[in-house]
Write an enzyme that holds these catalytic residues in place. Structure first.
Site, mmCIF file in Angstrom:
data_model
loop_
_atom_site.group_PDB
_atom_site.id
_atom_site.type_symbol
_atom_site.label_atom_id
_atom_site.label_comp_id
_atom_site.label_asym_id
_atom_site.label_seq_id
_atom_site.Cartn_x
_atom_site.Cartn_y
_atom_site.Cartn_z
ATOM 1 N N SER A 22 0.826 -1.204 0.000
ATOM 2 C CA SER A 22 0.000 0.000 0.000
ATOM 3 C C SER A 22 0.865 1.260 0.000
ATOM 4 O O SER A 22 2.014 1.246 0.447
ATOM 5 C CB SER A 22 -0.917 -0.011 1.223
ATOM 6 O OG SER A 22 -1.908 0.975 1.110
ATOM 7 N N GLN B 243 -0.290 5.714 6.650
ATOM 8 C CA GLN B 243 0.061 4.782 5.580
ATOM 9 C C GLN B 243 1.208 3.882 6.001
ATOM 10 O O GLN B 243 1.215 2.683 5.740
ATOM 11 C CB GLN B 243 0.448 5.566 4.328
ATOM 12 C CG GLN B 243 0.635 4.695 3.102
ATOM 13 C CD GLN B 243 -0.637 3.954 2.743
ATOM 14 O OE1 GLN B 243 -1.689 4.555 2.628
ATOM 15 N NE2 GLN B 243 -0.564 2.654 2.595
ATOM 16 N N HIS C 279 0.589 0.586 7.883
ATOM 17 C CA HIS C 279 -0.036 -0.537 7.180
ATOM 18 C C HIS C 279 0.876 -1.752 7.152
ATOM 19 O O HIS C 279 0.444 -2.886 7.354
ATOM 20 C CB HIS C 279 -0.370 -0.140 5.732
ATOM 21 C CG HIS C 279 -1.789 0.276 5.547
ATOM 22 N ND1 HIS C 279 -2.853 -0.560 5.772
ATOM 23 C CD2 HIS C 279 -2.329 1.454 5.130
ATOM 24 C CE1 HIS C 279 -3.979 0.077 5.522
ATOM 25 N NE2 HIS C 279 -3.687 1.296 5.128
ATOM 26 N N GLU D 216 -1.624 5.012 -5.292
ATOM 27 C CA GLU D 216 -2.852 4.343 -4.849
ATOM 28 C C GLU D 216 -3.761 5.368 -4.173
ATOM 29 O O GLU D 216 -4.934 5.505 -4.501
ATOM 30 C CB GLU D 216 -2.489 3.221 -3.885
ATOM 31 C CG GLU D 216 -3.692 2.520 -3.286
ATOM 32 C CD GLU D 216 -3.314 1.574 -2.145
ATOM 33 O OE1 GLU D 216 -4.169 0.750 -1.782
ATOM 34 O OE2 GLU D 216 -2.191 1.669 -1.617
ATOM 35 N N HIS D 217 -3.218 6.089 -3.197
ATOM 36 C CA HIS D 217 -3.939 7.162 -2.507
ATOM 37 C C HIS D 217 -3.210 8.478 -2.782
ATOM 38 O O HIS D 217 -1.978 8.530 -2.688
ATOM 39 C CB HIS D 217 -3.959 6.950 -0.991
ATOM 40 C CG HIS D 217 -4.471 5.620 -0.550
ATOM 41 N ND1 HIS D 217 -3.638 4.551 -0.272
ATOM 42 C CD2 HIS D 217 -5.739 5.186 -0.316
ATOM 43 C CE1 HIS D 217 -4.374 3.520 0.110
ATOM 44 N NE2 HIS D 217 -5.643 3.870 0.083
ATOM 45 N N ASP E 239 -10.570 4.863 3.773
ATOM 46 C CA ASP E 239 -10.270 3.516 4.256
ATOM 47 C C ASP E 239 -11.457 2.909 4.998
ATOM 48 O O ASP E 239 -11.628 1.684 5.003
ATOM 49 C CB ASP E 239 -9.061 3.549 5.203
ATOM 50 C CG ASP E 239 -7.742 3.449 4.461
ATOM 51 O OD1 ASP E 239 -7.766 3.256 3.235
ATOM 52 O OD2 ASP E 239 -6.695 3.568 5.111
ATOM 53 N N HIS F 69 -18.507 -16.000 -43.456
ATOM 54 C CA HIS F 69 -19.048 -14.790 -42.845
ATOM 55 C C HIS F 69 -19.887 -14.015 -43.867
ATOM 56 O O HIS F 69 -20.990 -13.548 -43.568
ATOM 57 C CB HIS F 69 -17.910 -13.892 -42.329
ATOM 58 C CG HIS F 69 -17.338 -14.317 -41.021
ATOM 59 N ND1 HIS F 69 -16.640 -15.479 -40.841
ATOM 60 C CD2 HIS F 69 -17.367 -13.707 -39.792
ATOM 61 C CE1 HIS F 69 -16.248 -15.583 -39.595
ATOM 62 N NE2 HIS F 69 -16.682 -14.523 -38.928
#
Length: 426
Positions: A233, A255, A258, A322-323, A356, A415
């Site tokens: 993360s 962060q 984590h 990510e954030h 979150d 076709h």
């Protein structure tokens, strides 16, 4: 923690690097477990639960009694917090419902899309250093809103064979169909292949350690879909001299705690702010219960001082966090220039923690630069869209020659004939 002042663009590549995990070295070990679960089902799962989680299990499914015990064990304030978060997550994800419209692309030719829920989905919820009951809400709620008929959840038990009560409470609140006491590789294998107790699912969601990530990668090659590639993360914070350094430090550390492989970045044009943030981080770090983990994450976290706002935006879009937290006076204007990010948090009173847990947006997001091409989990993650078309006699007359010409030039005679034979019948 590294502080880099005014790096040239040639130096950016090194600064954009993450602390990534090479899961390929684990593939041999992981494949052994996957193969055994595929061959021996519940028996193999119980074997590996005993080996890895130290749990001796007579049954893999969570019982009604265990759900009831969890209901009594979870504190009332946590129950209320989970229910409040649930309401907000429901509101946000329900707003994402797809409404397909029929479109007449040419006279007599009508096309449309229909959103159909993935029938069976599997959710993996880690239970190691922290019981991620919030992830239960983030995955199960949109699955239920999408209309998935079977929502299967696996989470590792403790040595007594119990799953954390908050995970059980959140699962019941969110609408999980079936919950099993299985962790790690064996949980991914169980949902990918199915066993005597665990249904096979069509798509697997959820975070996990490097073994879980490797297992998801391997089963996704031919057996089951997965939500997205995943790595450690990360957060990036953009701040100017108007920002509150205490707020930034708190976001930086939220962060970092984590995991030891998490990464926090601060991009700023203010050297004075960076010094204040460093002091605030040092002060706040000493009070954290997960200080040791946060310190390891800080070792590969960075404060980068850039020349101007344009450099900040360019670096951010190349990093694709990510954030992304933006604490500047002109945060709305800066946010409008962001092209690559999982989730953006705007203004000084919008911490990443809100996303979150309880603001309503989903916290399952692309990491390791995948935000350049992937979205975070949303309602669409749990559905597939089927296209429909209907062509009338008028429609095939109008469009037929176009199809015939294209098929002939690709040398696909059958076709072409599929159209010609219909035109001749008219």
């Amino acid at each position: 923690m590294q502080v880099v002042k005014y790096p040239s663009e040639l130096e950016w590549e090194a600064l954009l690097s993450r602390s990534t995990l090479d899961t390929t070295q684990l593939f041999s070990t992981v494949q052994t477990v996957l193969d055994e679960v595929k061959a021996n089902g519940d028996e193999a799962i119980k074997k590996y639960e005993k080996k890895f989680d130290k749990a001796i299990l007579s049954s893999l499914a969570v019982t009604e009694q265990e759900f009831n015990e969890a209901e009594l064990t979870v504190p009332d304030d946590l129950k209320q917090a989970i229910r409040t978060a649930k309401t907000n997550i429901e509101k946000f994800h329900a707003s994402q419902r797809f409404v397909g419209e029929k479109v007449e692309t040419s006279a007599g030719v009508t096309c449309w899309q229909k959103a159909v829920a993935i029938e069976k989905v599997g959710l993996y919820i880690p239970g190691g250093t922290a019981p991620l009951f919030s992830t239960v809400l983030m995955l199960a709620i949109p699955a239920r809103i999408a209309g998935c008929k079977e929502i299967v959840l696996c989470s590792p038990p403790n040595a007594e064979g119990k799953i954390h009560p908050a995970i059980l409470f959140a699962a019941r609140e969110a609408g999980v169909s079936k919950l099993f006491k299985i962790g790690g590789i064996q949980a991914i294998a169980a949902m990918a292949y199915g066993t005597e107790s665990i249904p096979k699912v069509y798509k697997i969601f959820g975070p996990g350690n490097q073994y879980v990530m490797a297992a998801k990668q391997l089963v996704s090659l031919k057996d089951v879909a997965i939500d997205m590639p995943a790595g450690p993360s990360e957060v990036e914070i953009i701040a100017d001299s108007s920002a509150n350094p205490e707020f930034i430090a708190a976001d930086f550390l939220s962060q970092a705690e984590h995991g030891a492989d998490s990464q926090s970045l601060l991009l700023t044009t203010s050297g004075e702010l960076s010094e204040k943030v460093i002091k605030a981080i040092e002060k706040q770090l000493s009070a954290l219960s997960r200080r040791e983990i946060a310190e390891k994450a800080l070792a590969h976290s960075r404060i980068i001082i850039l020349k101007n706002e344009d450099e900040v935006i360019e670096f951010t879009n190349r990093y694709a966090p990510e954030h992304l937290i933006i604490q500047t006076e002109n945060y709305a204007a800066m946010a409008a220039r962001i092209e690559n990010a999982g989730s953006v948090f705007m203004g000084r009173y919008t911490p990443e923690s809100a996303g979150d847990y309880a603001s309503g947006t989903n916290h399952t997001l692309p990491t390791n630069g995948y935000a350049k091409a992937y979205s975070g989990v949303n309602l669409d993650s749990f559905i597939k869209k089927i296209t429909f078309q209907e062509i009338t006699a008028e429609g095939i007359k109008n469009l037929g020659s176009t199809i015939e010409t294209m098929a002939a030039n690709e040398q696909l005679d059958a076709h072409r004939n599929a159209v010609t034979i219909r035109l001749q019948s008219l």
